[in-house]
Motif scaffolding. Structure first.
Motif: not given
Length: 233
Positions: A28-48
């Motif tokens: 199993y591998h964790v990929e965080h790229d989607w979260q960073r991209a989403f945060s940058e795209e919409f200017g939001v903060r994410i608490e996952n």
């Protein structure tokens, strides 16, 4: 074009799907790229707060603590749960297929907790958003279970057919959709965005039959972005 920046915080209460987990090369591998991209795209903060193996019971412990404090500004909470709640203790079933077993969270308890989550989020000033479950590939999942030591003969004796794995998981996804409708919760119908034909579905799901492949993660990211553009633009 980048969407308009909004003072919004996104909270995610989910399992390994929105944690970004993929199963590749036997691990199993964790990929965080989607979260960073989403945060940058919409200017939001994410608490996952998503966790591998998360059930709604485990998620509720974190959600209750979070909701003890009122939201500051706009906070949107994504609920992506049910995939582990509908799962079973496969080693036990493999050892004794004649037994009586229940899934980790029976449907009645799952529904009650989900409604409680919606109520707590709203009363604390947060906006709940429900996500249906992405589909699984039952034959591939059965193969994965057997590769980890389970008896195929005994699992099929208890299940009847591998397709039961998919049908039961689909039941929980339908339950999420029903609760969203009855509680007037915004729904991201993730499952609806997947192709119906198995041959088209196969590239989107990893070798364990349940976690998304890289292309599957991209599909989920695209669906989340489409919904965010409608809400945050």
């Amino acid at each position: 074009m980048r969407a308009k920046t909004c003072p919004v915080q996104i909270l995610i209460f989910g399992d390994s799907i929105l944690k970004g987990v993929r199963y590749e090369n036997g691990g199993y591998h964790v990929e965080h790229d989607w979260q960073r991209a989403f945060s940058e795209e919409f200017g939001v903060r994410i608490e996952n707060y998503s966790r591998f193996g998360n059930t709604i019971g485990k998620a509720m412990k974190v959600l209750r603590r979070t909701c003890e404090k009122q939201a500051e500004g706009r906070e949107i909470a994504l609920l992506e749960l049910g995939g582990n709640d509908c799962d079973y203790d496969w080693p036990e079933i493999s050892a004794n297929p004649e037994g009586v077993y229940h899934c980790r969270t029976i449907p009645e308890h799952f529904a009650a907790s989900y409604r409680e989550a919606v109520s707590l989020l709203r009363s604390s000033g947060r906006e709940p958003v429900a996500l249906t479950l992405p589909p699984i590939l039952p034959d591939r999942y059965l193969n994965h279970l057997c590769s980890r030591g389970a008896s195929r003969e005994n699992l099929l004796k208890w299940l009847g057919s591998a397709e039961e794995l998919s049908m039961w998981q689909h039941t929980y996804s339908c339950l999420v959709r029903q609760i969203a409708r009855e509680e007037n919760v915004r729904l991201i119908d993730l499952r609806l965005k997947y192709p119906a034909e198995a041959r088209d579905l196969e590239p989107l799901i990893g070798p364990d039959g349940i976690h998304p492949s890289a292309s599957g993660q991209k599909l989920i990211f695209d669906v989340l972005c489409d919904d965010a553009r409608a809400v945050l633009a």
